[in-house]
Design a protein around this motif. Sequence first.
Motif, PDB file in Angstrom:
ATOM      1  N   ALA A  42      -0.229  -3.594  -0.277  1.00 43.80           N
ATOM      2  CA  ALA A  42      -0.314  -3.632  -1.746  1.00 43.80           C
ATOM      3  C   ALA A  42      -1.790  -3.710  -2.114  1.00 43.80           C
ATOM      4  CB  ALA A  42       0.454  -4.828  -2.305  1.00 43.80           C
ATOM      5  N   ARG A  43      -2.081  -3.647  -3.413  1.00 44.09           N
ATOM      6  CA  ARG A  43      -3.444  -3.828  -3.909  1.00 44.09           C
ATOM      7  C   ARG A  43      -3.478  -5.060  -4.803  1.00 44.09           C
ATOM      8  NH1 ARG A  43      -6.508   0.751  -2.766  1.00 44.09           N
ATOM      9  NH2 ARG A  43      -8.215  -0.781  -2.855  1.00 44.09           N
ATOM     10  N   ALA A  44      -4.641  -5.732  -4.833  1.00 44.53           N
ATOM     11  CA  ALA A  44      -4.785  -6.960  -5.605  1.00 44.53           C
ATOM     12  C   ALA A  44      -5.887  -6.816  -6.639  1.00 44.53           C
ATOM     13  CB  ALA A  44      -5.100  -8.130  -4.675  1.00 44.53           C
ATOM     14  N   GLY A  45      -5.551  -7.037  -7.911  1.00 40.06           N
ATOM     15  CA  GLY A  45      -6.544  -7.198  -8.960  1.00 40.06           C
ATOM     16  C   GLY A  45      -6.640  -8.679  -9.288  1.00 40.06           C
ATOM     17  N   ARG A  46      -7.790  -9.127  -9.752  1.00 41.75           N
ATOM     18  CA  ARG A  46      -7.970 -10.563  -9.964  1.00 41.75           C
ATOM     19  C   ARG A  46      -6.925 -11.148 -10.904  1.00 41.75           C
ATOM     20  NH1 ARG A  46     -13.673 -13.439 -11.342  1.00 41.75           N
ATOM     21  NH2 ARG A  46     -14.162 -12.455  -9.318  1.00 41.75           N
ATOM     22  N   PHE A  47      -6.236 -12.165 -10.420  1.00 39.83           N
ATOM     23  CA  PHE A  47      -5.208 -12.895 -11.154  1.00 39.83           C
ATOM     24  C   PHE A  47      -4.061 -12.003 -11.621  1.00 39.83           C
ATOM     25  CE2 PHE A  47      -9.022 -15.662 -11.973  1.00 39.83           C
ATOM     26  CZ  PHE A  47      -8.625 -16.665 -11.111  1.00 39.83           C
ATOM     27  N   GLN A  48      -3.885 -10.864 -10.952  1.00 45.19           N
ATOM     28  CA  GLN A  48      -2.773  -9.961 -11.242  1.00 45.19           C
ATOM     29  C   GLN A  48      -1.775  -9.983 -10.088  1.00 45.19           C
ATOM     30  OE1 GLN A  48      -2.341  -8.328 -14.199  1.00 45.19           O
ATOM     31  NE2 GLN A  48      -4.125  -9.537 -14.791  1.00 45.19           N
ATOM     32  N   PRO A  49      -0.493  -9.699 -10.351  1.00 43.96           N
ATOM     33  CA  PRO A  49       0.474  -9.599  -9.253  1.00 43.96           C
ATOM     34  C   PRO A  49       0.089  -8.450  -8.326  1.00 43.96           C
ATOM     35  CG  PRO A  49       1.564  -9.597 -11.396  1.00 43.96           C
ATOM     36  CD  PRO A  49       0.109  -9.409 -11.658  1.00 43.96           C
ATOM     37  N   PRO A  50       0.535  -8.477  -7.081  1.00 44.71           N
ATOM     38  CA  PRO A  50       0.243  -7.355  -6.182  1.00 44.71           C
ATOM     39  C   PRO A  50       0.854  -6.059  -6.696  1.00 44.71           C
ATOM     40  CG  PRO A  50       1.916  -8.807  -5.247  1.00 44.71           C
ATOM     41  CD  PRO A  50       1.376  -9.505  -6.450  1.00 44.71           C
ATOM     42  N   ARG A  51       0.124  -4.958  -6.535  1.00 39.06           N
ATOM     43  CA  ARG A  51       0.589  -3.653  -6.990  1.00 39.06           C
ATOM     44  C   ARG A  51       0.943  -2.796  -5.776  1.00 39.06           C
ATOM     45  NH1 ARG A  51      -4.450  -3.750  -9.084  1.00 39.06           N
ATOM     46  NH2 ARG A  51      -4.962  -1.780  -8.067  1.00 39.06           N
ATOM     47  N   ALA A  52       2.062  -2.070  -5.876  1.00 41.85           N
ATOM     48  CA  ALA A  52       2.464  -1.159  -4.799  1.00 41.85           C
ATOM     49  C   ALA A  52       1.360  -0.130  -4.556  1.00 41.85           C
ATOM     50  CB  ALA A  52       3.775  -0.473  -5.162  1.00 41.85           C
ATOM     51  N   TYR A  53       1.232   0.304  -3.308  1.00 40.21           N
ATOM     52  CA  TYR A  53       0.136   1.207  -2.956  1.00 40.21           C
ATOM     53  C   TYR A  53       0.633   2.308  -2.016  1.00 40.21           C
ATOM     54  CZ  TYR A  53      -4.299   2.816  -0.955  1.00 40.21           C
ATOM     55  OH  TYR A  53      -5.360   3.590  -0.542  1.00 40.21           O
ATOM     56  N   LYS A  54       0.237   3.540  -2.328  1.00 40.61           N
ATOM     57  CA  LYS A  54       0.482   4.673  -1.445  1.00 40.61           C
ATOM     58  C   LYS A  54      -0.825   5.409  -1.231  1.00 40.61           C
ATOM     59  CE  LYS A  54       5.330   5.423  -2.728  1.00 40.61           C
ATOM     60  NZ  LYS A  54       6.358   6.414  -3.165  1.00 40.61           N
ATOM     61  N   TRP A  55      -0.966   6.041  -0.085  1.00 43.80           N
ATOM     62  CA  TRP A  55      -2.190   6.767   0.214  1.00 43.80           C
ATOM     63  C   TRP A  55      -1.901   8.222   0.547  1.00 43.80           C
ATOM     64  CZ3 TRP A  55      -0.264   2.736   3.203  1.00 43.80           C
ATOM     65  CH2 TRP A  55       0.309   3.111   4.421  1.00 43.80           C
ATOM     66  N   GLU A  56      -2.922   9.039   0.391  1.00 41.58           N
ATOM     67  CA  GLU A  56      -2.830  10.456   0.737  1.00 41.58           C
ATOM     68  C   GLU A  56      -3.353  10.673   2.150  1.00 41.58           C
ATOM     69  OE1 GLU A  56      -1.484  12.767  -1.179  1.00 41.58           O
ATOM     70  OE2 GLU A  56      -1.137  11.390  -2.856  1.00 41.58           O
ATOM     71  N   GLY A  57      -2.807  11.654   2.838  1.00 45.84           N
ATOM     72  CA  GLY A  57      -3.286  11.984   4.179  1.00 45.84           C
ATOM     73  C   GLY A  57      -2.902  10.934   5.200  1.00 45.84           C
ATOM     74  N   VAL A  58      -3.707  10.817   6.256  1.00 44.36           N
ATOM     75  CA  VAL A  58      -3.430   9.901   7.358  1.00 44.36           C
ATOM     76  C   VAL A  58      -4.321   8.665   7.224  1.00 44.36           C
ATOM     77  CG1 VAL A  58      -3.454   9.573   9.855  1.00 44.36           C
ATOM     78  CG2 VAL A  58      -2.777  11.787   8.888  1.00 44.36           C
ATOM     79  N   TYR A  59      -3.706   7.489   7.198  1.00 45.17           N
ATOM     80  CA  TYR A  59      -4.464   6.243   7.152  1.00 45.17           C
ATOM     81  C   TYR A  59      -4.666   5.762   8.587  1.00 45.17           C
ATOM     82  CZ  TYR A  59      -6.114   1.720   5.568  1.00 45.17           C
ATOM     83  OH  TYR A  59      -6.895   0.610   5.322  1.00 45.17           O
ATOM     84  N   ARG A  60      -5.913   5.754   9.030  1.00 46.98           N
ATOM     85  CA  ARG A  60      -6.227   5.330  10.403  1.00 46.98           C
ATOM     86  C   ARG A  60      -6.381   3.806  10.438  1.00 46.98           C
ATOM     87  NH1 ARG A  60      -8.020  10.419   9.770  1.00 46.98           N
ATOM     88  NH2 ARG A  60      -7.569  11.832  11.500  1.00 46.98           N
TER      89      ARG A  60
END
Length: 313
Positions: A42-60
């Motif tokens: 997930a991704r974290a913004g300050r004092f925000q709930p975690p946000r779902a995260y997807k990436w493009e291509g291959v994440y090494r």
Amino acid sequence: MKEEKEEREKRIPECCRIQTRCGVLEGHLEGRLYCFRGIPYARAGRFQPPRAYKWEGVYRAERFGLSAMQSACRQPGEREKYGEDCLNLNLYVPADAFAAGKKLPAAVWLHGGAFQNGSGRDREGEGMIRNHAFLFVSVEYRLGALGYLYLGEALGEEYRHTGNNGTLDQLAALKWIHENIEAFGGDPDRVTVFGESAGAKSLGALFLRPEMKTYCAQTLMASGGWQSIRSEKTAVRIARMFLYEGKKQGYLQKPSDVLTMDADRLLSLQERLTDNPGNTCMFGPVADGAVLPRDWQERIERGDYWSGKAMVG
């Protein structure tokens, strides 16, 4: 049998790509394990709930991700290892069992550290798995003020959840594991979640969430249970102390300044609040009525709580 095993090991490739629901991950063989480090769940913004995260291509997934902001990051040469956007996990898979197509149980570790310190990188797969056949996962989650400072009173309803950002991070990680572990050869119905100290106390809070009946088949809890859940009243008092200290130091003019203040200054305020052994657990899960129920003790007494195989010590 020995010859078959040796032949199978020869066929195990050095690199492994896995299609997850968030994108393609690439891990590498180290000894007998495929290692996937720093997977962003997930991704974290300050004092925000975690946000779902997807990436493009291959994440090494070759190296550890950032650990949560904590006192250690203020030591010389350590700062680059820590950050606010730290929601990642490390996953280790026995390569021979994976190549053989076995469906393995998984063990998920929540680190301790008084809700202020520690990291998932403190335990690596080789030392945990050894010669056994299971997957090992370690999780990073937000700590201290960034993970557990309750701002519901100071900043309004939109920030009621902030006393449980660390709890929400852990839930997001367990959701990611449940949804993706099968792609790594794991069994989503055989996930053991375990922790020590703050990790065990985190589980005590998490087990008040109905999702845990799906995410966790059994648990091991060392040096902690549900005793770190604090009332909203207590969380408000801690937040007032934090904000007062910020104003006294000249870092804050108004409560909302905490949303944009320098991260190192925020951490220095946290250290002022936790500067002696009696204050080591100022932060932790909050019975806020949003993430965790205010009547949590009554719910435990009437059995409205996770139940399953547990080892507690």
